[in-house]
Design a protein around this motif. Structure first.
Motif, PDB file in Angstrom:
ATOM      1  N   SER A  72      -1.355  32.081  62.346  1.00  0.00           N
ATOM      2  CA  SER A  72      -1.351  30.862  63.155  1.00  0.00           C
ATOM      3  C   SER A  72      -1.222  31.194  64.639  1.00  0.00           C
ATOM      4  N   GLN A  73      -0.343  32.154  64.935  1.00  0.00           N
ATOM      5  CA  GLN A  73      -0.186  32.583  66.332  1.00  0.00           C
ATOM      6  C   GLN A  73      -1.482  33.210  66.837  1.00  0.00           C
ATOM      7  N   ASP A  74      -2.100  34.037  65.999  1.00  0.00           N
ATOM      8  CA  ASP A  74      -3.385  34.646  66.381  1.00  0.00           C
ATOM      9  C   ASP A  74      -4.430  33.571  66.639  1.00  0.00           C
ATOM     10  N   TYR A  78      -6.468  32.892  69.977  1.00  0.00           N
ATOM     11  CA  TYR A  78      -7.934  32.892  69.985  1.00  0.00           C
ATOM     12  C   TYR A  78      -8.478  31.593  70.574  1.00  0.00           C
ATOM     13  N   LYS A  79      -7.799  30.483  70.294  1.00  0.00           N
ATOM     14  CA  LYS A  79      -8.226  29.200  70.868  1.00  0.00           C
ATOM     15  C   LYS A  79      -8.098  29.233  72.392  1.00  0.00           C
ATOM     16  N   ILE A  80      -6.968  29.785  72.863  1.00  0.00           N
ATOM     17  CA  ILE A  80      -6.748  29.882  74.310  1.00  0.00           C
ATOM     18  C   ILE A  80      -7.802  30.792  74.932  1.00  0.00           C
ATOM     19  N   ASP A  81      -8.030  31.953  74.299  1.00  0.00           N
ATOM     20  CA  ASP A  81      -9.041  32.888  74.801  1.00  0.00           C
ATOM     21  C   ASP A  81     -10.420  32.251  74.798  1.00  0.00           C
ATOM     22  N   ASN A  82     -10.714  31.529  73.735  1.00  0.00           N
ATOM     23  CA  ASN A  82     -12.014  30.871  73.619  1.00  0.00           C
ATOM     24  C   ASN A  82     -12.199  29.848  74.729  1.00  0.00           C
ATOM     25  N   LYS A  83     -11.149  29.059  74.991  1.00  0.00           N
ATOM     26  CA  LYS A  83     -11.230  28.054  76.053  1.00  0.00           C
ATOM     27  C   LYS A  83     -11.455  28.731  77.400  1.00  0.00           C
ATOM     28  N   SER A  84     -10.703  29.800  77.647  1.00  0.00           N
ATOM     29  CA  SER A  84     -10.833  30.542  78.899  1.00  0.00           C
ATOM     30  C   SER A  84     -12.247  31.107  79.054  1.00  0.00           C
TER      31      SER A  84
END
Length: 150
Positions: A72-74, A78-84
């Motif tokens: 879940s943390q990963d 990944y969501k944050i990285d994807n948004k960035s």
């Protein structure tokens, strides 16, 4: 545990038997309950087998919970990285579009300047031709005298 209730009453001749005739001479257990003991032994064996299976389930569940938490943390990272990265791609796309627009402007200017150069070159040729037909000295583009006359 379930209590066993016999479906049929004992036959009368068994009920009238003397207690020593109903008991095992070796172990002293009534023949009437040996069957129940055997059934209970089988149930205990099955339950022990089931207990062994469930014995490790608490540890397995803890391990799986930790793995779920980690995943879940990963996923959140990944969501944050994807948004960035999506924002970065958008920014780069906008920069590319701006550069393409600028390139098109420069390309149009170049085309316009090339057209002007062609016009100036034709005018220069006409001017040379006119000057040479009058016998006037005209310098060539190489820097030498065209016909040496003034």
């Amino acid at each position: 545990m379930d209590r066993h209730t016999p479906m049929h009453a004992l036959p009368e001749e068994i009920q009238k038997m003397l207690p020593e005739d109903k008991v095992c001479k070796y172990c002293g257990v009534s023949y009437l309950i040996i069957h129940e003991f055997k059934a209970m032994e089988e149930k205990v064996k099955a339950m022990e087998k089931e207990m062994k299976f469930y014995q490790g389930s608490v540890e397995r569940e803890k391990g799986l919970q930790e793995k779920i938490k980690s995943l879940s943390q990963d996923l959140e990272q990944y969501k944050i990285d994807n948004k960035s990265k999506t924002e970065r791609i958008y920014d780069v796309g906008m920069q590319l579009k701006s550069q393409q627009n600028e390139f098109q402007k420069v390309k149009k200017q170049l085309s316009h300047l090339q057209d002007e150069l062609k016009i100036k070159y034709r005018q220069s040729n006409i001017f040379r031709f006119t000057m040479s037909s009058r016998g006037t000295w005209v310098k060539t583009s190489e820097g030498g005298d065209r016909d040496g006359q003034l």
